[in-house]
Design an enzyme around this catalytic site. Structure first.
Site, PDB file in Angstrom:
ATOM      1  N   ARG A   1       4.394   9.708   5.101  1.00 40.28           N
ATOM      2  CA  ARG A   1       4.170   8.917   6.331  1.00 40.28           C
ATOM      3  C   ARG A   1       4.916   7.582   6.310  1.00 40.28           C
ATOM      4  O   ARG A   1       5.147   7.004   7.352  1.00 40.28           O
ATOM      5  CB  ARG A   1       2.680   8.699   6.573  1.00 40.28           C
ATOM      6  CG  ARG A   1       2.025   7.774   5.590  1.00 40.28           C
ATOM      7  CD  ARG A   1       0.608   7.452   6.005  1.00 40.28           C
ATOM      8  NE  ARG A   1      -0.279   8.606   5.889  1.00 40.28           N
ATOM      9  CZ  ARG A   1      -1.592   8.501   5.701  1.00 40.28           C
ATOM     10  NH1 ARG A   1      -2.144   7.301   5.619  1.00 40.28           N
ATOM     11  NH2 ARG A   1      -2.349   9.559   5.588  1.00 40.28           N
TER      12      ARG A   1
ATOM     13  N   GLU B   1      -5.660   1.402 -13.265  1.00 37.37           N
ATOM     14  CA  GLU B   1      -5.654   0.396 -12.200  1.00 37.37           C
ATOM     15  C   GLU B   1      -7.043   0.390 -11.586  1.00 37.37           C
ATOM     16  O   GLU B   1      -7.497   1.396 -11.022  1.00 37.37           O
ATOM     17  CB  GLU B   1      -4.592   0.717 -11.134  1.00 37.37           C
ATOM     18  CG  GLU B   1      -4.604  -0.346 -10.020  1.00 37.37           C
ATOM     19  CD  GLU B   1      -3.507  -0.147  -8.978  1.00 37.37           C
ATOM     20  OE1 GLU B   1      -2.461   0.451  -9.309  1.00 37.37           O
ATOM     21  OE2 GLU B   1      -3.712  -0.599  -7.842  1.00 37.37           O
TER      22      GLU B   1
ATOM     23  N   ARG C   1       3.707   9.554  -0.476  1.00 35.34           N
ATOM     24  CA  ARG C   1       2.587  10.410  -0.063  1.00 35.34           C
ATOM     25  C   ARG C   1       3.083  11.811   0.268  1.00 35.34           C
ATOM     26  O   ARG C   1       4.222  11.994   0.679  1.00 35.34           O
ATOM     27  CB  ARG C   1       1.887   9.813   1.166  1.00 35.34           C
ATOM     28  CG  ARG C   1       1.223   8.470   0.896  1.00 35.34           C
ATOM     29  CD  ARG C   1       0.424   8.023   2.113  1.00 35.34           C
ATOM     30  NE  ARG C   1      -0.757   8.825   2.274  1.00 35.34           N
ATOM     31  CZ  ARG C   1      -1.999   8.448   1.913  1.00 35.34           C
ATOM     32  NH1 ARG C   1      -2.208   7.255   1.431  1.00 35.34           N
ATOM     33  NH2 ARG C   1      -3.023   9.257   2.084  1.00 35.34           N
TER      34      ARG C   1
ATOM     35  N   HIS D   1       4.634  -0.724   3.465  1.00 39.91           N
ATOM     36  CA  HIS D   1       4.453  -1.040   4.880  1.00 39.91           C
ATOM     37  C   HIS D   1       5.718  -1.555   5.558  1.00 39.91           C
ATOM     38  O   HIS D   1       5.771  -1.622   6.784  1.00 39.91           O
ATOM     39  CB  HIS D   1       3.246  -1.945   5.086  1.00 39.91           C
ATOM     40  CG  HIS D   1       1.985  -1.202   4.751  1.00 39.91           C
ATOM     41  ND1 HIS D   1       1.657  -0.025   5.373  1.00 39.91           N
ATOM     42  CD2 HIS D   1       1.036  -1.408   3.817  1.00 39.91           C
ATOM     43  CE1 HIS D   1       0.542   0.448   4.853  1.00 39.91           C
ATOM     44  NE2 HIS D   1       0.139  -0.368   3.899  1.00 39.91           N
TER      45      HIS D   1
ATOM     46  N   THR E   1      -5.443   4.744   0.634  1.00 40.26           N
ATOM     47  CA  THR E   1      -6.216   5.295  -0.480  1.00 40.26           C
ATOM     48  C   THR E   1      -7.632   4.723  -0.436  1.00 40.26           C
ATOM     49  O   THR E   1      -7.816   3.515  -0.408  1.00 40.26           O
ATOM     50  CB  THR E   1      -5.546   4.927  -1.823  1.00 40.26           C
ATOM     51  OG1 THR E   1      -4.145   5.094  -1.679  1.00 40.26           O
ATOM     52  CG2 THR E   1      -6.053   5.793  -2.943  1.00 40.26           C
TER      53      THR E   1
ATOM     54  N   ASN F   1       3.894  -3.843  -3.370  1.00 36.36           N
ATOM     55  CA  ASN F   1       3.976  -2.539  -2.722  1.00 36.36           C
ATOM     56  C   ASN F   1       4.682  -2.702  -1.368  1.00 36.36           C
ATOM     57  O   ASN F   1       4.172  -3.409  -0.490  1.00 36.36           O
ATOM     58  CB  ASN F   1       2.544  -2.012  -2.544  1.00 36.36           C
ATOM     59  CG  ASN F   1       2.503  -0.643  -1.962  1.00 36.36           C
ATOM     60  OD1 ASN F   1       3.261  -0.352  -1.037  1.00 36.36           O
ATOM     61  ND2 ASN F   1       1.634   0.209  -2.457  1.00 36.36           N
TER      62      ASN F   1
ATOM     63  N   GLU G   1       3.406   5.324  -7.132  1.00 39.24           N
ATOM     64  CA  GLU G   1       2.059   5.854  -6.873  1.00 39.24           C
ATOM     65  C   GLU G   1       2.200   7.237  -6.275  1.00 39.24           C
ATOM     66  O   GLU G   1       3.004   7.429  -5.356  1.00 39.24           O
ATOM     67  CB  GLU G   1       1.330   4.976  -5.852  1.00 39.24           C
ATOM     68  CG  GLU G   1       0.915   3.642  -6.357  1.00 39.24           C
ATOM     69  CD  GLU G   1       0.300   2.822  -5.230  1.00 39.24           C
ATOM     70  OE1 GLU G   1       0.114   3.343  -4.116  1.00 39.24           O
ATOM     71  OE2 GLU G   1       0.032   1.652  -5.473  1.00 39.24           O
TER      72      GLU G   1
ATOM     73  N   HIS H   1       4.369   4.181  -2.779  1.00 39.48           N
ATOM     74  CA  HIS H   1       3.500   5.366  -2.782  1.00 39.48           C
ATOM     75  C   HIS H   1       4.204   6.471  -2.006  1.00 39.48           C
ATOM     76  O   HIS H   1       4.387   6.362  -0.789  1.00 39.48           O
ATOM     77  CB  HIS H   1       2.165   5.000  -2.111  1.00 39.48           C
ATOM     78  CG  HIS H   1       1.135   6.094  -2.154  1.00 39.48           C
ATOM     79  ND1 HIS H   1      -0.163   5.883  -1.760  1.00 39.48           N
ATOM     80  CD2 HIS H   1       1.198   7.391  -2.556  1.00 39.48           C
ATOM     81  CE1 HIS H   1      -0.851   7.013  -1.903  1.00 39.48           C
ATOM     82  NE2 HIS H   1      -0.037   7.948  -2.368  1.00 39.48           N
TER      83      HIS H   1
ATOM     84  N   HIS I   1      -5.609  -3.119  -4.500  1.00 39.15           N
ATOM     85  CA  HIS I   1      -6.057  -2.551  -3.230  1.00 39.15           C
ATOM     86  C   HIS I   1      -6.909  -3.559  -2.468  1.00 39.15           C
ATOM     87  O   HIS I   1      -7.927  -4.024  -2.976  1.00 39.15           O
ATOM     88  CB  HIS I   1      -6.836  -1.246  -3.380  1.00 39.15           C
ATOM     89  CG  HIS I   1      -6.695  -0.402  -2.140  1.00 39.15           C
ATOM     90  ND1 HIS I   1      -7.388  -0.651  -0.994  1.00 39.15           N
ATOM     91  CD2 HIS I   1      -5.883   0.639  -1.870  1.00 39.15           C
ATOM     92  CE1 HIS I   1      -7.018   0.208  -0.066  1.00 39.15           C
ATOM     93  NE2 HIS I   1      -6.101   1.001  -0.564  1.00 39.15           N
TER      94      HIS I   1
HETATM   95  N1  PXP Z   1      -2.897   0.126  -5.576  1.00 38.75           N
HETATM   96  C1  PXP Z   1      -2.999   1.396  -5.140  1.00 38.75           C
HETATM   97  C2  PXP Z   1      -3.320   2.464  -6.120  1.00 38.75           C
HETATM   98  C3  PXP Z   1      -2.792   1.707  -3.792  1.00 38.75           C
HETATM   99  O1  PXP Z   1      -2.898   2.985  -3.357  1.00 38.75           O
HETATM  100  C4  PXP Z   1      -2.435   0.681  -2.897  1.00 38.75           C
HETATM  101  C5  PXP Z   1      -2.153   1.009  -1.457  1.00 38.75           C
HETATM  102  O2  PXP Z   1      -1.053   1.857  -1.377  1.00 38.75           O
HETATM  103  C6  PXP Z   1      -2.330  -0.628  -3.404  1.00 38.75           C
HETATM  104  C7  PXP Z   1      -2.585  -0.886  -4.736  1.00 38.75           C
HETATM  105  C8  PXP Z   1      -1.970  -1.774  -2.518  1.00 38.75           C
HETATM  106  O3  PXP Z   1      -3.028  -1.991  -1.631  1.00 38.75           O
HETATM  107  P1  PXP Z   1      -2.863  -3.050  -0.464  1.00 38.75           P
HETATM  108  O4  PXP Z   1      -1.767  -2.564   0.424  1.00 38.75           O
HETATM  109  O5  PXP Z   1      -4.197  -3.057   0.188  1.00 38.75           O
HETATM  110  O6  PXP Z   1      -2.508  -4.360  -1.120  1.00 38.75           O
END
Ligand code: PXP
Length: 250
Positions: A48, A152, A44, A9, A100, A6, A69, A42, A191
């Site tokens: 953001r 998931e 959103r 960030h 999330t 992901n 996402e 993601h 997550h």
């Molecule tokens: N899975 C989902 C559904 C999420 O919303 C997120 C965060 O956007 C992640 C995985 C990744 O989480 P993390 O950034 O804590 O690894």
């Protein structure tokens, strides 16, 4: 075991200044070169971090697959149907949350109805649908009834658990994975997973895909994206080749 990374960030850093760097689409190229199996973003409702432009460009440049996402906002559903990513993971979204905070609450009829309608729309555009859920029996059964391809499992409670609670949270994930497979669902998880806590989760044999973001991007800031991805891939490979549920191999 597939590792989807992901890159939200990377966009968070860009948005902190409102400029065009660092570019999450460029980060995705590095992530793929280092061996990631897919890119997760993601989009959103409040935009953001990831922007529409990022998703559109990623769809043209990704060499692996894109896992989008999103919540069920109509404009985002339209965008997804037009772009047709490999997979959409439907997540709950609250504007005030930092990230999330939990899985979809499928115990509520109105949530099931919205998720069901969005799932059908996405599937008829040829998109595979996964639901982000807590590792609970009821949520798995509801997901099966909604006709999705995958779930998931939310690993946030496992990640936040203290040392004493962790075996219980890990066992929830193990049992949810087994039930999900019995129901014919593909099992993903994610997550809050980090270099420190990922190995016992990666060792769960029913889990086919992990989605990890914050920890890898954080490490990449210090050691570079390619090394950060390779180190995570190595941990997953080791976890799959030995039972690590009783210890921390890092
Ligand atoms: N899975 C989902 C559904 C999420 O919303 C997120 C965060 O956007 C992640 C995985 C990744 O989480 P993390 O950034 O804590 O690894």
């Amino acid at each position: 075991m597939r590792l989807y990374i992901n890159v939200d960030h990377v966009a968070t850093i860009r948005e902190a200044r409102g400029t065009d760097e660092p570019d999450p689409v460029r980060a995705a190229v590095l992530v793929e070169l280092a061996g990631a199996d897919g890119i997760t973003v993601h989009l959103r409702e409040d935009r953001r971090h990831i922007q529409d432009r990022d998703v559109k460009l990623l769809m043209r440049t990704a060499r692996t697959v894109v896992n989008l996402e999103m919540a069920t906002a109509p404009d985002i559903v339209d965008l997804a149907c037009g772009l047709r990513p490999h997979q959409v993971t439907l997540v709950p979204e609250r504007r005030e949350e930092v990230t999330t905070e939990g899985g979809l609450d499928l115990s509520r009829a109105e949530v099931r109805q919205t998720i069901g309608a969005t799932t059908r729309t996405l599937q008829s555009a040829g998109i595979r649908v996964s639901l982000f859920i807590d590792p609970d029996t009821a949520a798995l059964e509801e997901s099966k009834d909604l006709g999705v391809e995958a779930v998931e499992l939310h690993t946030g409670e496992y990640a936040n658990a203290d040392f004493a609670e962790r075996p219980y949270e890990l066992d929830r994930l193990v049992r949810a994975g087994e039930l999900g497979r019995e129901l014919g669902l593909d099992i993903h998880a994610g997550h809050g997973l980090t270099y420190e806590n990922v190995s016992p989760v990666a060792a769960i044999p029913t889990i086919e895909e992990l989605n990890i973001g914050h920890s890898i991007v954080s490490r990449a800031v210090l050691v570079g994206m390619e090394r950060a991805v390779r180190e995570m891939k190595d941990l997953l490979r080791i976890a799959r080749s030995q039972d690590t549920t009783e210890g921390n191999p890092t």
